[in-house]
Design a protein around this motif. Sequence first.
Motif, PDB file in Angstrom:
ATOM      1  N   PRO A 226       0.795  -1.236   0.000  1.00 22.54           N
ATOM      2  CA  PRO A 226       0.000   0.000   0.000  1.00 22.54           C
ATOM      3  C   PRO A 226       0.822   1.278   0.000  1.00 22.54           C
ATOM      4  O   PRO A 226       0.383   2.300  -0.529  1.00 22.54           O
ATOM      5  N   GLN A 227       2.048   1.236   0.570  1.00 26.08           N
ATOM      6  CA  GLN A 227       2.868   2.454   0.591  1.00 26.08           C
ATOM      7  C   GLN A 227       3.138   2.976  -0.812  1.00 26.08           C
ATOM      8  O   GLN A 227       3.234   4.175  -1.029  1.00 26.08           O
ATOM      9  N   LYS A 228       3.275   2.048  -1.770  1.00 25.74           N
ATOM     10  CA  LYS A 228       3.502   2.444  -3.159  1.00 25.74           C
ATOM     11  C   LYS A 228       2.207   2.438  -3.962  1.00 25.74           C
ATOM     12  O   LYS A 228       1.944   3.342  -4.759  1.00 25.74           O
ATOM     13  N   SER A 229       1.398   1.405  -3.761  1.00 27.47           N
ATOM     14  CA  SER A 229       0.228   1.187  -4.616  1.00 27.47           C
ATOM     15  C   SER A 229      -0.895   2.182  -4.361  1.00 27.47           C
ATOM     16  O   SER A 229      -1.553   2.642  -5.299  1.00 27.47           O
ATOM     17  N   LEU A 230      -1.133   2.516  -3.089  1.00 25.37           N
ATOM     18  CA  LEU A 230      -2.250   3.409  -2.774  1.00 25.37           C
ATOM     19  C   LEU A 230      -2.062   4.805  -3.362  1.00 25.37           C
ATOM     20  O   LEU A 230      -2.966   5.306  -4.049  1.00 25.37           O
ATOM     21  N   PRO A 231      -0.932   5.487  -3.135  1.00 21.34           N
ATOM     22  CA  PRO A 231      -0.757   6.805  -3.755  1.00 21.34           C
ATOM     23  C   PRO A 231      -0.840   6.737  -5.278  1.00 21.34           C
ATOM     24  O   PRO A 231      -1.465   7.603  -5.915  1.00 21.34           O
ATOM     25  N   LYS A 232      -0.218   5.702  -5.863  1.00 21.12           N
ATOM     26  CA  LYS A 232      -0.239   5.571  -7.318  1.00 21.12           C
ATOM     27  C   LYS A 232      -1.669   5.416  -7.828  1.00 21.12           C
ATOM     28  O   LYS A 232      -2.075   6.065  -8.805  1.00 21.12           O
ATOM     29  N   ALA A 233      -2.468   4.581  -7.156  1.00 23.50           N
ATOM     30  CA  ALA A 233      -3.842   4.337  -7.586  1.00 23.50           C
ATOM     31  C   ALA A 233      -4.695   5.598  -7.480  1.00 23.50           C
ATOM     32  O   ALA A 233      -5.412   5.969  -8.420  1.00 23.50           O
ATOM     33  N   LEU A 234      -4.608   6.278  -6.340  1.00 22.02           N
ATOM     34  CA  LEU A 234      -5.432   7.474  -6.117  1.00 22.02           C
ATOM     35  C   LEU A 234      -5.064   8.598  -7.081  1.00 22.02           C
ATOM     36  O   LEU A 234      -5.939   9.244  -7.674  1.00 22.02           O
ATOM     37  N   ILE A 235      -3.769   8.832  -7.246  1.00 23.82           N
ATOM     38  CA  ILE A 235      -3.321   9.962  -8.069  1.00 23.82           C
ATOM     39  C   ILE A 235      -3.572   9.711  -9.548  1.00 23.82           C
ATOM     40  O   ILE A 235      -4.124  10.564 -10.257  1.00 23.82           O
ATOM     41  N   ILE A 236      -3.186   8.534 -10.038  1.00 16.74           N
ATOM     42  CA  ILE A 236      -3.362   8.231 -11.469  1.00 16.74           C
ATOM     43  C   ILE A 236      -4.840   8.203 -11.832  1.00 16.74           C
ATOM     44  O   ILE A 236      -5.247   8.751 -12.863  1.00 16.74           O
ATOM     45  N   ALA A 237      -5.660   7.583 -10.995  1.00 14.09           N
ATOM     46  CA  ALA A 237      -7.095   7.507 -11.283  1.00 14.09           C
ATOM     47  C   ALA A 237      -7.726   8.894 -11.318  1.00 14.09           C
ATOM     48  O   ALA A 237      -8.521   9.207 -12.209  1.00 14.09           O
ATOM     49  N   THR A 238      -7.363   9.743 -10.354  1.00 19.80           N
ATOM     50  CA  THR A 238      -7.942  11.087 -10.298  1.00 19.80           C
ATOM     51  C   THR A 238      -7.521  11.927 -11.502  1.00 19.80           C
ATOM     52  O   THR A 238      -8.349  12.637 -12.101  1.00 19.80           O
TER      53      THR A 238
END
Length: 433
Positions: A226-238
């Motif tokens: 989650p340390q890498k995946s969560l920011p990537k998912a939220l930012i790229i999706a938005t």
Amino acid sequence: MSFSSDSSFPKLQKIGWKTAAGLVIANIIGTGVFTSLGFQLVEIQNTWSILLLWSIGGGMALMGALIYAELGTHFRKTGGDYIFLSQTIHPVVGYLYAWVSLTVGFSAPIAIAGMAMNNYLSPLTGKTILPGLLVLLILPIAHSISLAKSAIFQNFLTLFKILFLLCLIGIGFWFSTNSNTTALNFDSTWSLEILQPGFAVSLIYVFFSYTGWNSAAYIVEEVKEPQKSLPKALIIATLFVTLVYLLFHFVLLKHASLEQLVGKIEVTEIAFSNILGNDAGLWVGLFIGIQLLATISGYAWIGPRITFAMAKDFKIWRPLSQTNSQGIPVRAILLNTLISLILFLSGSFEQIMLYAGFVLQLMGTITIFASLKIQNPEGFITPWKPIPQILYLISSLVISGYLIYERPLESLAGLGLLAIGFLLFLVDKKKTA
């Protein structure tokens, strides 16, 4: 009140950042993007003004995504705002958020999407509630089997949604503009429009259309690394959704006149009927109904996780903390489904959504404030902190104040809902003491 740090989900039951991003995209893109332009055009008609509205909405969502990435990677527990608020401010604040989420926060959007699906599919199915009813029953069952199957199912529905929107955008740019049927206007009137009250009113529709940008933060325990995946998912999706929204609204304005669009709900069908003919416009409406499957599925996945997180800590809700062999909170899913069905069948959820929107905006603002209380973040850190938090808080408070002024009864009703949740907390607190 104590919170267990142990993960409640089997180690193998994890999703990657792509699935998490897809979940965010599915939750954001619902009915708002296809319907709200007509209401905005009542008072805001310059193309620059419209594009600025959707850019501001995207900017707010991106700031929120950055902040929630910090919160999610710091606490690393499924439950989203419930966990964040309980551990930074007070358990009662987290309890109130979970209570609102259970009663209307996630259940009402599911019910509304089901009702909208019936409307869009009515040319094919007739005036019946069966399509939406079956979807509201089947999708939660699909999410009760295993996390791996939920991920596959959600990825498929989200891919359909994305391809459908990109196809519409491609068609819109491919066909040339008809000078008799276009609302494009790039003159200097935008500088006056953005200072008008109508601009603030239109922002309310925009923020509703961006709701869901924080979805992946609610299931952080189910995300790999989650340390890498969560920011990537939220930012790229938005960022992806913001770009799609801008392009899509340009296409709608390009292929329909102001007279056709102002005050209308079916703006997408109108624009594409101008491009491809009435029959094609009808099929576009049908596909809008079908793509709502991904929206309903996303909310059906996320909502019960908040209820589940609260149930682990409070006695009244303790039965909802039970999971199946795959770590899925089936009882919480069933309760959220039941509430969604009640709202769907009653047809009285429109007023509920007005005051629920106010309460969720208020609770979300408190969550952003809560992020400022984290002194030493363990994971992702919000860039330029605390500037994004301050900008978000100011903007959100202005919007909330405007909603109180414009909708005092709905705002009071929302506060009444919080009062009921507070009384439940007092009873629950005594039982768990």
